[in-house]
Design a protein around this motif. Sequence first.
Motif, PDB file in Angstrom:
ATOM      1  N   GLU A  60     -11.724   6.338   6.153  1.00 47.41           N
ATOM      2  CA  GLU A  60     -10.265   6.386   6.224  1.00 47.41           C
ATOM      3  C   GLU A  60      -9.652   5.219   5.436  1.00 47.41           C
ATOM      4  OE1 GLU A  60      -6.736   6.847   9.559  1.00 47.41           O
ATOM      5  OE2 GLU A  60      -8.798   6.547  10.202  1.00 47.41           O
ATOM      6  N   LEU A  61     -10.288   4.070   5.549  1.00 49.63           N
ATOM      7  CA  LEU A  61      -9.795   2.914   4.787  1.00 49.63           C
ATOM      8  C   LEU A  61      -9.862   3.186   3.284  1.00 49.63           C
ATOM      9  CD1 LEU A  61     -11.332  -0.089   6.783  1.00 49.63           C
ATOM     10  CD2 LEU A  61      -8.914   0.526   6.608  1.00 49.63           C
ATOM     11  N   VAL A  62     -10.956   3.792   2.856  1.00 49.79           N
ATOM     12  CA  VAL A  62     -11.093   4.085   1.424  1.00 49.79           C
ATOM     13  C   VAL A  62      -9.993   5.058   0.986  1.00 49.79           C
ATOM     14  CG1 VAL A  62     -12.553   5.160  -0.326  1.00 49.79           C
ATOM     15  CG2 VAL A  62     -13.556   3.584   1.321  1.00 49.79           C
ATOM     16  N   ALA A  63      -9.722   6.036   1.825  1.00 53.03           N
ATOM     17  CA  ALA A  63      -8.656   6.985   1.478  1.00 53.03           C
ATOM     18  C   ALA A  63      -7.323   6.263   1.319  1.00 53.03           C
ATOM     19  CB  ALA A  63      -8.556   8.059   2.563  1.00 53.03           C
ATOM     20  N   ARG A  64      -7.093   5.286   2.160  1.00 54.62           N
ATOM     21  CA  ARG A  64      -5.833   4.533   2.056  1.00 54.62           C
ATOM     22  C   ARG A  64      -5.832   3.634   0.816  1.00 54.62           C
ATOM     23  NH1 ARG A  64      -3.093   4.296   7.589  1.00 54.62           N
ATOM     24  NH2 ARG A  64      -1.774   2.754   6.597  1.00 54.62           N
ATOM     25  N   ILE A  65      -7.008   3.109   0.487  1.00 50.84           N
ATOM     26  CA  ILE A  65      -7.092   2.285  -0.727  1.00 50.84           C
ATOM     27  C   ILE A  65      -6.767   3.136  -1.958  1.00 50.84           C
ATOM     28  CG2 ILE A  65      -8.681   0.996  -2.222  1.00 50.84           C
ATOM     29  CD1 ILE A  65     -10.136   0.142   0.401  1.00 50.84           C
ATOM     30  N   VAL A  66      -7.279   4.350  -1.953  1.00 46.83           N
ATOM     31  CA  VAL A  66      -6.997   5.261  -3.075  1.00 46.83           C
ATOM     32  C   VAL A  66      -5.488   5.448  -3.242  1.00 46.83           C
ATOM     33  CG1 VAL A  66      -7.243   7.644  -3.887  1.00 46.83           C
ATOM     34  CG2 VAL A  66      -9.209   6.457  -2.894  1.00 46.83           C
ATOM     35  N   SER A  67      -4.778   5.453  -2.112  1.00 48.67           N
ATOM     36  CA  SER A  67      -3.324   5.649  -2.203  1.00 48.67           C
ATOM     37  C   SER A  67      -2.580   4.325  -2.420  1.00 48.67           C
ATOM     38  CB  SER A  67      -2.819   6.358  -0.946  1.00 48.67           C
ATOM     39  OG  SER A  67      -2.964   5.508   0.171  1.00 48.67           O
ATOM     40  N   GLY A  68      -3.329   3.237  -2.624  1.00 47.53           N
ATOM     41  CA  GLY A  68      -2.679   1.969  -2.979  1.00 47.53           C
ATOM     42  C   GLY A  68      -2.353   1.057  -1.810  1.00 47.53           C
ATOM     43  N   ASP A  69      -3.061   1.213  -0.700  1.00 46.43           N
ATOM     44  CA  ASP A  69      -2.779   0.400   0.489  1.00 46.43           C
ATOM     45  C   ASP A  69      -3.571  -0.907   0.415  1.00 46.43           C
ATOM     46  OD1 ASP A  69      -2.619  -0.758   2.995  1.00 46.43           O
ATOM     47  OD2 ASP A  69      -2.673   1.159   4.061  1.00 46.43           O
ATOM     48  N   GLU A  70      -2.866  -2.011   0.121  1.00 47.98           N
ATOM     49  CA  GLU A  70      -3.547  -3.308  -0.009  1.00 47.98           C
ATOM     50  C   GLU A  70      -4.125  -3.776   1.328  1.00 47.98           C
ATOM     51  OE1 GLU A  70      -1.189  -6.276  -2.148  1.00 47.98           O
ATOM     52  OE2 GLU A  70      -0.063  -4.623  -3.047  1.00 47.98           O
ATOM     53  N   ALA A  71      -3.431  -3.480   2.420  1.00 47.40           N
ATOM     54  CA  ALA A  71      -3.928  -3.906   3.735  1.00 47.40           C
ATOM     55  C   ALA A  71      -5.262  -3.248   4.041  1.00 47.40           C
ATOM     56  CB  ALA A  71      -2.898  -3.565   4.816  1.00 47.40           C
ATOM     57  N   ALA A  72      -5.429  -2.017   3.595  1.00 49.00           N
ATOM     58  CA  ALA A  72      -6.701  -1.321   3.838  1.00 49.00           C
ATOM     59  C   ALA A  72      -7.827  -2.011   3.081  1.00 49.00           C
ATOM     60  CB  ALA A  72      -6.579   0.144   3.409  1.00 49.00           C
ATOM     61  N   LEU A  73      -7.529  -2.426   1.858  1.00 52.76           N
ATOM     62  CA  LEU A  73      -8.572  -3.121   1.092  1.00 52.76           C
ATOM     63  C   LEU A  73      -8.947  -4.442   1.767  1.00 52.76           C
ATOM     64  CD1 LEU A  73      -9.722  -3.077  -2.258  1.00 52.76           C
ATOM     65  CD2 LEU A  73      -8.904  -5.363  -1.683  1.00 52.76           C
ATOM     66  N   MET A  74      -7.957  -5.160   2.252  1.00 55.62           N
ATOM     67  CA  MET A  74      -8.271  -6.427   2.907  1.00 55.62           C
ATOM     68  C   MET A  74      -9.007  -6.184   4.225  1.00 55.62           C
ATOM     69  SD  MET A  74      -7.382  -8.268   0.529  1.00 55.62           S
ATOM     70  CE  MET A  74      -8.104  -9.723   1.292  1.00 55.62           C
ATOM     71  N   ALA A  75      -8.747  -5.053   4.857  1.00 53.53           N
ATOM     72  CA  ALA A  75      -9.504  -4.721   6.077  1.00 53.53           C
ATOM     73  C   ALA A  75     -10.978  -4.479   5.741  1.00 53.53           C
ATOM     74  CB  ALA A  75      -8.898  -3.490   6.756  1.00 53.53           C
ATOM     75  N   VAL A  76     -11.220  -3.841   4.597  1.00 56.16           N
ATOM     76  CA  VAL A  76     -12.614  -3.645   4.159  1.00 56.16           C
ATOM     77  C   VAL A  76     -13.244  -5.005   3.854  1.00 56.16           C
ATOM     78  CG1 VAL A  76     -14.108  -2.676   2.368  1.00 56.16           C
ATOM     79  CG2 VAL A  76     -12.216  -1.322   3.274  1.00 56.16           C
ATOM     80  N   TYR A  77     -12.464  -5.873   3.226  1.00 52.26           N
ATOM     81  CA  TYR A  77     -12.989  -7.217   2.951  1.00 52.26           C
ATOM     82  C   TYR A  77     -13.334  -7.933   4.264  1.00 52.26           C
ATOM     83  CZ  TYR A  77     -13.379 -12.074   1.703  1.00 52.26           C
ATOM     84  OH  TYR A  77     -13.852 -13.360   1.583  1.00 52.26           O
ATOM     85  N   ASP A  78     -12.431  -7.864   5.222  1.00 51.66           N
ATOM     86  CA  ASP A  78     -12.689  -8.546   6.499  1.00 51.66           C
ATOM     87  C   ASP A  78     -13.942  -7.993   7.175  1.00 51.66           C
ATOM     88  OD1 ASP A  78     -10.466 -10.099   6.105  1.00 51.66           O
ATOM     89  OD2 ASP A  78      -9.142  -8.830   7.304  1.00 51.66           O
ATOM     90  N   ARG A  79     -14.197  -6.726   6.961  1.00 50.26           N
ATOM     91  CA  ARG A  79     -15.336  -6.074   7.610  1.00 50.26           C
ATOM     92  C   ARG A  79     -16.646  -6.374   6.881  1.00 50.26           C
ATOM     93  NH1 ARG A  79     -14.080   0.011   9.077  1.00 50.26           N
ATOM     94  NH2 ARG A  79     -12.435  -1.112  10.195  1.00 50.26           N
ATOM     95  N   HIS A  80     -16.614  -6.366   5.567  1.00 48.49           N
ATOM     96  CA  HIS A  80     -17.876  -6.453   4.806  1.00 48.49           C
ATOM     97  C   HIS A  80     -17.975  -7.656   3.868  1.00 48.49           C
ATOM     98  CE1 HIS A  80     -18.806  -2.529   6.344  1.00 48.49           C
ATOM     99  NE2 HIS A  80     -17.838  -1.923   5.696  1.00 48.49           N
ATOM    100  N   GLY A  81     -16.905  -8.417   3.734  1.00 49.04           N
ATOM    101  CA  GLY A  81     -16.898  -9.507   2.757  1.00 49.04           C
ATOM    102  C   GLY A  81     -17.999 -10.534   2.995  1.00 49.04           C
ATOM    103  N   ASP A  82     -18.186 -10.927   4.250  1.00 52.17           N
ATOM    104  CA  ASP A  82     -19.210 -11.941   4.533  1.00 52.17           C
ATOM    105  C   ASP A  82     -20.608 -11.420   4.189  1.00 52.17           C
ATOM    106  OD1 ASP A  82     -17.402 -13.808   5.350  1.00 52.17           O
ATOM    107  OD2 ASP A  82     -17.746 -13.552   7.493  1.00 52.17           O
TER     108      ASP A  82
END
Lengths: 216, 330
Positions: free
Chosen positions: A17-39
């Motif tokens: 779902e986050l990826v789908a939101r990123i596709v539509s240009g949602d910056e918060a979704a991308l940062m949520a992915v970063y928070d989840r997998h960045g480390d």
Amino acid sequence: MTGRTGDDAVAEMGDAELVARIVSGDEAALMAVYDRHGDALFGIAVRFLADREAASEVVQEVFLSLWQRAARFDPAAGSLLAWLIGITRHRALDRLRAEARRPRLAAPARAGASATDDGPSDEGSLGRGATSIADDEPDPAEEIDRRWSRAVVRSALAEMPDPERRVLLLAYDDGLSQSEIALRLGWPLGTVKSRTRRALATLRERLVLVPGLLEP
Amino acid sequence: MSRIDHAAAHERLADLALEPGALERLAGAVERLPAAGNVAPPEVAPASAESDEASLADHVRACARCRADLDGWRQTYAALATATAADADAAGGRLGTLAGERPIAAPAALRSRIKAAIHAEATERAAPVGRTGMGNAATSLPRSLDRDRAVEPASRPALPSRSRGLVPGRSWRVALPLVAALALAVGGLVTLRDQASRLDTARADAAALTSLATTVDRVLADPSHHVVPLTAADGSAQGTLAWSTHDLVVMTAALASPPEGKEYRCWVERGGVRTRVGTMWFAGDLAYWNGSLDDWATISLEGGGRFGVSLEPATGGGGSSPVLLGDLPA
């Protein structure tokens, strides 16, 4: 009324779902992915490159790639983390190749050199362990594979809950069956089985490359 | 031969993943089976390890998902074997030699760097057709900068307002060169406004500077931060070194881009020995380095000595005269 914010809601979304939101240009979704997998991505990159700044740049490039090409993510081919790890590998290898093209011949690579043990490189960008694909290496591809696998395994073991790590080491290193592990640790067999499977799934998600990765 | 359902096969494959040779034996058994359309009807036979393996092979042969599953476990096992292969570092076939480390967290600054870069990219995507040059880069400044820009001339972008409020009086004075250098750099980018051919560079520079502004903001907001002026050979203050518990920032507007094959290298010198700690980057007219001092780092800026920047060959070597130098606190 609860204090649940929009950011909380995004943080609770599944990866697809986050990826789908990123596709539509949602910056918060991308940062949520970063928070989840960045480390996790940074932990692998810094262990592979043995250079904290270079690892940061690689992870930044990975998330820029995700931002620009999220539509190429195929949930059927693998998890988002596996996909991002594959991109991280591409980017990190690009770094090593660029470094190897430089005329300097640094000290021999210490494959598997621990970033946490060694601290940041004192050789500037891509320091210790960063030149393992120089021309004089006997089999650069094999060496790179080994170093990557070690970086991923070390990172996964570091992040894994202790009970899962224990059953994994007893099975892999000591060759104990799950029943023997259950006896050794005094845990129910079902618990041993579920922890072993979770540990293995963690390793597999990180070690198996997703086919059809995006190109830079 | 007893039949095995998909869920049981899925679990059994995971169980085999750590048994040496088990996955390869299974893969071989699957290969030896006749094609899916020619599979003989299942027989009913007493349960045994052998019949279990045969029924698992039978299921995997007919089930595409389980074949993919088997491939995945084989790759995992091979990667584990690669990771633990004995060599000069002697992993010695044991996973335990790769365990025992703590998780490594990404630097706090990386999140804001990524956020700034993404925001710049998103702004560019949303920009109307025909918009060029630094108009886009300027709009990629973070919200705090946008707020300041609304009340100040566009040609003089301001710093994050939060840093003004949080900088203690004593530090504000010594931090002025740092802040001025950043403002100058952002201003320099604005002069590129109409040079469409430099858009990509300008966009990257803008992202770097917004990230840098965030870091400066964080450093100066930390009550334990230090600021050390960096002086040129003639004794004039030409740059600033600032650090807090987690971040380190070096900034100067006094350096020209290094010639081909050279780089500006940052180092700490103690007892006559220089330790390289970083390399200066350029964004517009600003040269900077933004490092980390969290618990992973081995750099220490306390305990005396000197911090310097010198122009050195990019291919290695060093020891050139410093172009910037500052005394570190004892």
